[in-house]
Design a protein around this motif. Structure first.
Motif, mmCIF file in Angstrom:
data_model
loop_
_atom_site.group_PDB
_atom_site.id
_atom_site.type_symbol
_atom_site.label_atom_id
_atom_site.label_comp_id
_atom_site.label_asym_id
_atom_site.label_seq_id
_atom_site.Cartn_x
_atom_site.Cartn_y
_atom_site.Cartn_z
ATOM 1 N N ARG A 1 -2.119 13.474 -10.667
ATOM 2 C CA ARG A 1 -2.665 12.153 -10.405
ATOM 3 C C ARG A 1 -3.931 11.917 -11.238
ATOM 4 N NH1 ARG A 1 -2.363 12.152 -5.297
ATOM 5 N NH2 ARG A 1 -4.373 13.099 -4.886
ATOM 6 N N SER B 1 0.836 -1.207 0.000
ATOM 7 C CA SER B 1 0.000 0.000 0.000
ATOM 8 C C SER B 1 0.862 1.244 0.000
ATOM 9 C CB SER B 1 -0.904 0.010 1.224
ATOM 10 O OG SER B 1 -1.732 -1.115 1.223
ATOM 11 N N THR B 2 1.920 1.189 0.774
ATOM 12 C CA THR B 2 2.805 2.340 0.857
ATOM 13 C C THR B 2 3.440 2.619 -0.507
ATOM 14 O OG1 THR B 2 3.267 1.615 3.096
ATOM 15 C CG2 THR B 2 4.667 3.347 2.198
ATOM 16 N N LEU C 1 2.193 1.830 -3.406
ATOM 17 C CA LEU C 1 1.135 2.389 -4.273
ATOM 18 C C LEU C 1 0.916 3.871 -3.973
ATOM 19 C CD1 LEU C 1 -1.659 -0.368 -4.347
ATOM 20 C CD2 LEU C 1 -0.061 0.258 -6.169
ATOM 21 N N ALA C 2 0.890 4.200 -2.683
ATOM 22 C CA ALA C 2 0.667 5.589 -2.294
ATOM 23 C C ALA C 2 1.809 6.477 -2.781
ATOM 24 C CB ALA C 2 0.525 5.685 -0.776
ATOM 25 N N LEU D 1 0.647 10.312 -3.302
ATOM 26 C CA LEU D 1 -0.140 10.650 -2.115
ATOM 27 C C LEU D 1 0.770 10.931 -0.925
ATOM 28 C CD1 LEU D 1 -2.873 7.934 -2.555
ATOM 29 C CD2 LEU D 1 -3.272 10.402 -2.591
ATOM 30 N N ILE D 2 1.892 10.255 -0.876
ATOM 31 C CA ILE D 2 2.898 10.544 0.157
ATOM 32 C C ILE D 2 4.237 10.733 -0.536
ATOM 33 C CG2 ILE D 2 1.762 9.391 2.117
ATOM 34 C CD1 ILE D 2 3.283 6.876 1.455
ATOM 35 N N ASP E 1 -2.325 16.643 -7.159
ATOM 36 C CA ASP E 1 -3.677 16.135 -7.389
ATOM 37 C C ASP E 1 -4.025 16.157 -8.872
ATOM 38 O OD1 ASP E 1 -4.426 15.506 -4.746
ATOM 39 O OD2 ASP E 1 -4.742 17.631 -4.310
ATOM 40 N N ALA F 1 1.429 6.993 -6.460
ATOM 41 C CA ALA F 1 0.313 7.880 -6.800
ATOM 42 C C ALA F 1 0.569 9.308 -6.326
ATOM 43 C CB ALA F 1 -0.976 7.353 -6.172
#
Lengths: 227, 419
Positions: free
Chosen positions: A77, A41-42, A44-45, A50-51, A74, A48
């Motif tokens: 993405r 998940s990390t 993927l984030a 996100l982090i 944003d 993307a």
């Protein structure tokens, strides 16, 4: 295309996560494999946007993420990433086509009904356009969610556990659909999964030219605290 | 624009909760709107009917009664005063104008008022048809009276004794309608005006010593607490009576001395309308404060309910909201979606609340038979009423702030990590 070097991330109260380097060509498939809690998940984030990584560089679809201003992430993405979540998160109060329209709204684009119809048709669910998600079967819902993911013609598709709780036959069909769809869009496909069946469902076999790359993560090598 | 559309769909994705919130909000708003409307209409009616009348002079009694009966024609007058005393007062250098009023009879519940042309001119009311009276027994109808009773110029009618319907009928002396006033929103709308002398004429003829039968009938006199005949027998001119007089001062300084002069040196009492009305509003004020506090509590409850609904909506839809972020929506857009849901609730509640407030006011006016006098239901839109939609928006956006903040901060990582 996705390239990473020396990627590291640390959760506020967790240990350091280190990720092996990857280099995936545009249009290829990357299998993000490992047991749950290993950092999929990390990753993927991070991909993307996100982090932000603590160390290392990550380039996704020709865009070095570390050079992207936070305010622009944003919009980037919305343009670049298509996302297929494990729980499909189709809004129950909206029809199928409204769910897709919502993706265009979220991306700040004008509503484009013909594009929505096109995306639904490509996945054989155009007939369901006016149904509510509650009236769809599991397989139909996943196709709709995939249509939403590819609606804006992203260059990268991130799929999170697409085969969870599916039987062997359906799982194989789901993975093949993902691969076909990505190929048609010439999008890079990343499948994050702990499911060993997925690797067998992708045609071409691992590390072949027509096949897919594998980023194998393990809990021992990269322990995850928070996740 | 699109945000509003999606917010609308999400509001109605939980119809029961949305309807309950709208109901609570609109009830709170309706209570406040109702108080606003009634207060506004009372104030307007008072201002309109009070304008330019500095003092009311009449028989001794309650000053409030004198004002209510003399200016608003809502109460019975305290009694009669001598015409000669009022005429003497009119000669006082501090007095600019005196309008005599003689009450005592009615037609279908509408008061017949003996007065002078100055009364009509004072309120600046124009004639819709016909002319003003130029002899006794000619009557001019107020706009509402003419409409309700269907009387036109040229028709005749006879008054009924007393101020409410159902008294003794003065069948033998008939009035002729010579004019109808245009609607003005003032007290004149619901009065029948005639010459002061008409009232004397009716009651003089009525009480003539040779007219024995009628004299017996006259025992009805005191019925219904209305001891208000302009005269009790045939009298010489200097014993003639009127019910009261409306005074206008020549100089504001008169307010200092004239009321005291009347109250101490004559058999009459003087009441200052401004003073009495502010006393009345003060007494009403205690009641409206309680109602206002009650409405405030209602609105607060509604705000709380909206908060709870949106808060649980954010929790329920955490995944959906996170997905919007994943699809490229900036956090402000996700928060705006939630605020728009609150705005929708506010707008629907504001419309419903305004309609309810008007309905309540109408019902009150209708129930108290104050229609067309103090309260005019459904037709007024005071500026203060705009406070209602504003209040609705403020309350529901206030209630939505915390949920919106929750939506703003929704973590996309959690979406990825929930298994």
């Amino acid at each position: 295309m996705i390239q990473s070097t020396g990627l590291q991330y640390r959760y506020p109260l967790g240990p350091q996560l280190q990720f092996p380097d990857v280099d995936v060509a545009q249009g290829a498939v990357l299998l993000l494999h490992g047991p749950s809690g290993c950092g999929k998940s990390t990753w993927l984030a991070l991909a993307a946007g996100l982090i932000r990584p603590e160390f290392g560089t990550l380039t996704v679809a020709d865009q070095p993420l570390q050079e992207l201003r936070p305010a622009a992430v944003d919009a980037w993405r919305a343009r670049t990433i298509g996302f297929l979540p494990q729980k499909l998160h189709l809004s129950a109060s909206l029809t199928v086509s409204q769910n897709l329209a919502m993706a265009q709204w979220a991306a700040g684009q004008k509503q484009d009904l013909s594009r929505i119809r096109e995306a639904l048709m490509a996945l054989d669910v155009a007939a369901l356009a006016d149904r509510k998600p509650g009236q769809l079967s599991g397989g139909q819902a996943q196709r709709v969610a995939l249509a939403r993911a590819v609606l804006l013609q992203p260059r990268v598709i991130l799929a999170d556990e697409p085969t969870a709780s599916l039987d062997d036959e359906t799982a194989a069909a789901a993975v093949q659909l993902l691969v076909q769809t990505a190929k048609r869009q010439h999008a890079t496909l990343v499948i994050a999964t702990h499911d060993a069946r997925v690797a067998h469902c992708i045609p071409g076999g691992p590390s072949g030219e027509a096949g897919f790359g594998v980023l194998r993560l393990s809990r021992l090598a990269a322990p995850v605290g928070a996740a | 624009m699109k945000t509003l559309l999606f917010a609308w769909r999400f509001v109605w994705s939980r119809p029961a909760s949305a309807a309950l919130n709208v109901l609570l909000l609109s009830l709170g708003l309706a209570s406040i709107g109702f108080l606003l409307l009634v207060g506004h209409q009372l104030n307007k009616a008072f201002d309109r009917d009070l304008a330019g009348i500095d003092l009311v002079v009449g028989a001794k009694g309650s000053p409030m009664q004198l004002i209510l009966s003399g200016i608003f024609h809502m109460d019975v007058p305290p009694g009669n005063v001598k015409l000669s005393a009022v005429q003497a007062l009119a000669k006082n250098p501090l007095v600019e104008q005196v309008i005599p009023l003689s009450l005592g009879d009615n037609l279908g519940g509408f008061r017949i008022v003996g007065t002078s042309h100055a009364y009509v001119q004072h309120y600046g009311v124009t004639l819709a048809s016909g002319r003003l009276w130029d002899a006794p027994m000619q009557a001019v109808m107020g706009a509402s009276v003419a409409k309700k009773l269907g009387l036109q110029v040229g028709t005749t009618f006879s008054g009924t004794h007393g101020l409410g319907a159902g008294g003794h009928d003065h069948g033998e002396t008939r009035y002729t309608v010579v004019g109808v006033l245009a609607p003005s929103g003032s007290v004149l709308d619901r009065l029948i005006l005639t010459d002061t002398a008409s009232v004397w004429k009716i009651h003089d003829a009525h009480n003539a010593p040779y007219d024995h039968d009628d004299h017996d009938d006259h025992e009805v006199h005191g019925d219904g607490g209305t001891p208000v005949h302009a005269s009790d027998a045939v009298r010489p001119a200097d014993t003639r009576e009127i019910t009261m007089a409306l005074l206008r001062y020549k100089t504001p300084l008169a307010a200092m001395s004239l009321p005291r002069f009347v109250n101490t040196t004559t058999d009459m009492q003087a009441a200052a309308p401004a003073l009495e009305v502010s006393r009345l509003l003060h007494m009403l004020g205690l009641g409206t404060d309680v109602l206002r506090a009650f409405a405030g509590v209602l609105l607060l409850t509604a705000a709380l309910s909206v908060f709870i609904a949106l808060w649980s909506a954010v929790r329920e839809r955490k995944g959906d909201l996170a997905l919007l972020r994943m699809l490229g929506a900036p956090p402000t857009k996700v928060a705006a979606l939630l605020l728009c849901e609150a705005v929708w609730l506010a707008l629907i509640a504001a419309v419903a609340g305004l309609a309810l407030a008007q309905l309540f006011t109408f019902l009150l006016a209708w129930g108290l038979q104050l229609d067309n006098s103090l309260l005019i239901a459904g037709t007024t839109w005071p500026v203060e009423l705009w406070a209602l939609p504003a209040m609705a928006i403020v309350v529901s956006i206030g209630a939505a702030l915390l949920p919106a903040w929750g939506a703003y901060r929704v973590s996309v990582l959690e979406l990825l990590q929930t298994r």
